[in-house]
Design a protein around this motif. Sequence first.
Motif, PDB file in Angstrom:
ATOM      1  N   PHE A  47       0.811  -1.213   0.000  1.00 47.28           N
ATOM      2  CA  PHE A  47       0.000   0.000   0.000  1.00 47.28           C
ATOM      3  C   PHE A  47       0.849   1.270   0.000  1.00 47.28           C
ATOM      4  CE2 PHE A  47      -3.619  -2.633   1.598  1.00 47.28           C
ATOM      5  CZ  PHE A  47      -4.561  -2.213   0.667  1.00 47.28           C
ATOM      6  N   VAL A  48       1.980   1.242   0.728  1.00 49.15           N
ATOM      7  CA  VAL A  48       2.745   2.471   0.943  1.00 49.15           C
ATOM      8  C   VAL A  48       3.907   2.674  -0.032  1.00 49.15           C
ATOM      9  CG1 VAL A  48       2.156   2.504   3.403  1.00 49.15           C
ATOM     10  CG2 VAL A  48       4.308   1.452   2.678  1.00 49.15           C
ATOM     11  N   ASP A  49       4.386   1.593  -0.667  1.00 52.67           N
ATOM     12  CA  ASP A  49       5.550   1.713  -1.557  1.00 52.67           C
ATOM     13  C   ASP A  49       5.116   1.725  -3.022  1.00 52.67           C
ATOM     14  OD1 ASP A  49       8.018   0.692  -3.152  1.00 52.67           O
ATOM     15  OD2 ASP A  49       8.817   1.185  -1.170  1.00 52.67           O
ATOM     16  N   SER A  50       5.575   2.725  -3.753  1.00 49.59           N
ATOM     17  CA  SER A  50       5.174   2.898  -5.161  1.00 49.59           C
ATOM     18  C   SER A  50       5.742   1.811  -6.067  1.00 49.59           C
ATOM     19  CB  SER A  50       5.628   4.275  -5.663  1.00 49.59           C
ATOM     20  OG  SER A  50       7.044   4.403  -5.546  1.00 49.59           O
ATOM     21  N   HIS A  51       6.846   1.164  -5.648  1.00 48.45           N
ATOM     22  CA  HIS A  51       7.456   0.105  -6.455  1.00 48.45           C
ATOM     23  C   HIS A  51       6.684  -1.213  -6.382  1.00 48.45           C
ATOM     24  CE1 HIS A  51      10.897   2.861  -5.573  1.00 48.45           C
ATOM     25  NE2 HIS A  51      11.111   2.674  -6.872  1.00 48.45           N
ATOM     26  N   LEU A  52       5.749  -1.300  -5.432  1.00 47.74           N
ATOM     27  CA  LEU A  52       4.996  -2.537  -5.234  1.00 47.74           C
ATOM     28  C   LEU A  52       3.546  -2.380  -5.689  1.00 47.74           C
ATOM     29  CD1 LEU A  52       6.323  -3.575  -1.688  1.00 47.74           C
ATOM     30  CD2 LEU A  52       7.268  -4.146  -3.932  1.00 47.74           C
ATOM     31  N   LYS A  53       3.365  -1.670  -6.801  1.00 48.92           N
ATOM     32  CA  LYS A  53       2.026  -1.436  -7.332  1.00 48.92           C
ATOM     33  C   LYS A  53       1.740  -2.259  -8.588  1.00 48.92           C
ATOM     34  CE  LYS A  53       1.066   1.798  -4.292  1.00 48.92           C
ATOM     35  NZ  LYS A  53       0.053   1.562  -3.243  1.00 48.92           N
ATOM     36  N   THR A  54       2.600  -3.217  -8.890  1.00 52.69           N
ATOM     37  CA  THR A  54       2.419  -4.053 -10.084  1.00 52.69           C
ATOM     38  C   THR A  54       1.443  -5.197  -9.780  1.00 52.69           C
ATOM     39  OG1 THR A  54       4.272  -5.493  -9.514  1.00 52.69           O
ATOM     40  CG2 THR A  54       4.773  -3.535 -10.836  1.00 52.69           C
ATOM     41  N   PRO A  55       0.918  -5.867 -10.825  1.00 51.73           N
ATOM     42  CA  PRO A  55      -0.002  -6.999 -10.600  1.00 51.73           C
ATOM     43  C   PRO A  55       0.583  -8.089  -9.701  1.00 51.73           C
ATOM     44  CG  PRO A  55      -0.061  -6.331 -12.892  1.00 51.73           C
ATOM     45  CD  PRO A  55       1.020  -5.525 -12.249  1.00 51.73           C
TER      46      PRO A  55
END
Length: 312
Positions: A47-55
Motif C-alpha cells: 500500500f505504501v511503496d510505489s514500487h509494489l504497485k504491479t499486478p
Amino acid sequence: MRNRTVTTFILLGLTNDPQLQALIFIFLFLTYMLSATGNLTIIILTFVDSHLKTPMYFFLKNFSFLEILFTSACIPSYLFLYSISTGDRIITYNACMSQLFFAYLFGITEFFLLAIMSYDRYIAICKPLHYMTIMNHKTCKIFIVGCWMTTLLILLPPLGLVLELGFCDSVIDHFFCDANPLLKISCSNTWVLEQMVLGSSVVIFIMTLICVVLSYVYIIRTILRLPSAQQKKKAFSTCSSHIIVVSITYGSCIFVYTKPSAKDAMAINKGVTILTTSISPMLNPFIYTLRNKIVKQAFNDFIKRIVLLSKH
C-alpha cells in the motif's frame, strides 16, 4: 441440520501431555504471531511503496491477506478458546461448522490464487511487452473475485450435505473441526459426501496444479532461451519465491494423500495440518522478503520512514 444428534463436540487436540501442551502452545503462539505480523507487513508495504504497485504484488497482497485469514480460522481457537490455555475442549456445533466452512474457504481460495500468480509470472516473463495490457487492474480484480466465487461454488454443495449429517459420537480426533474426523464420527451414510469431497479435491488440486506446471514449463523454456546468464538469473529471481511457496503448499497436500497406513493416518494428518495452518503461513513472508530485492528495499525504506517519524 435436522438429523444432527449432538450440540457440542470435544476436540482431542494434539496431545494430552501437559508439558507437551505448554511447548505446543508456545510454538503455535509464536508461529501465529510471526505469520500475522509478516503477512500484515507485506500488505502494508504494497500500500505504501510505489514500487509494489504491479499486478505481481497485488496478488501477493491478496495471498498474504488469505494467509492471515486461513491461519486465524484454525490456530487462535485452539490456543485461546479451547484446549490448551483453558483446558476446555468443548466446541459448539455452530462454531465447529463455521470453522470448517471458513478454513476450507480460505484454504481452497489460496490454491486458485497460487495458480493465478503462476499465470501472472508466465505473462511477465513470456509476454513482457503485453504484460501491463493483459494484467491490467480490472483483470486482476476479476481474477481475485473469480478465485472466491469458484471456491464458494465448489464448497457449498458438500457443506450442505455436512450440515445434514447425524453424529453418534461427539469426540473429534483433531485440534480443529476438519472434514475427515467429522465424517468418521457420523452415523449417517457418508458415501455420497465422501465421493463429492474426493472429486472436488481432485478437481481443485489437478486443475490448479496443471495451471502452475504449464506456466512454469513455458517460463523455464523462455528463460533458457535468454542470451545472457544475467538475464536468466534476473528472470528466475522474479518467480523463485513463488516456486518455493507452491512446492510447500502442494507438497504438504501430496503428503496427506500418500499416508503410509490407516493406523497412522490421523497422526500424520495432524502434523501436516500444523504445517499448512501454522508453519507455511509463517514462512511465506520470509520467503518473499528474503528472496526479493524490491520487497527488501521497500521494507528498509518503510523502517527508515518510521524511525524518522518517531524522531519528530
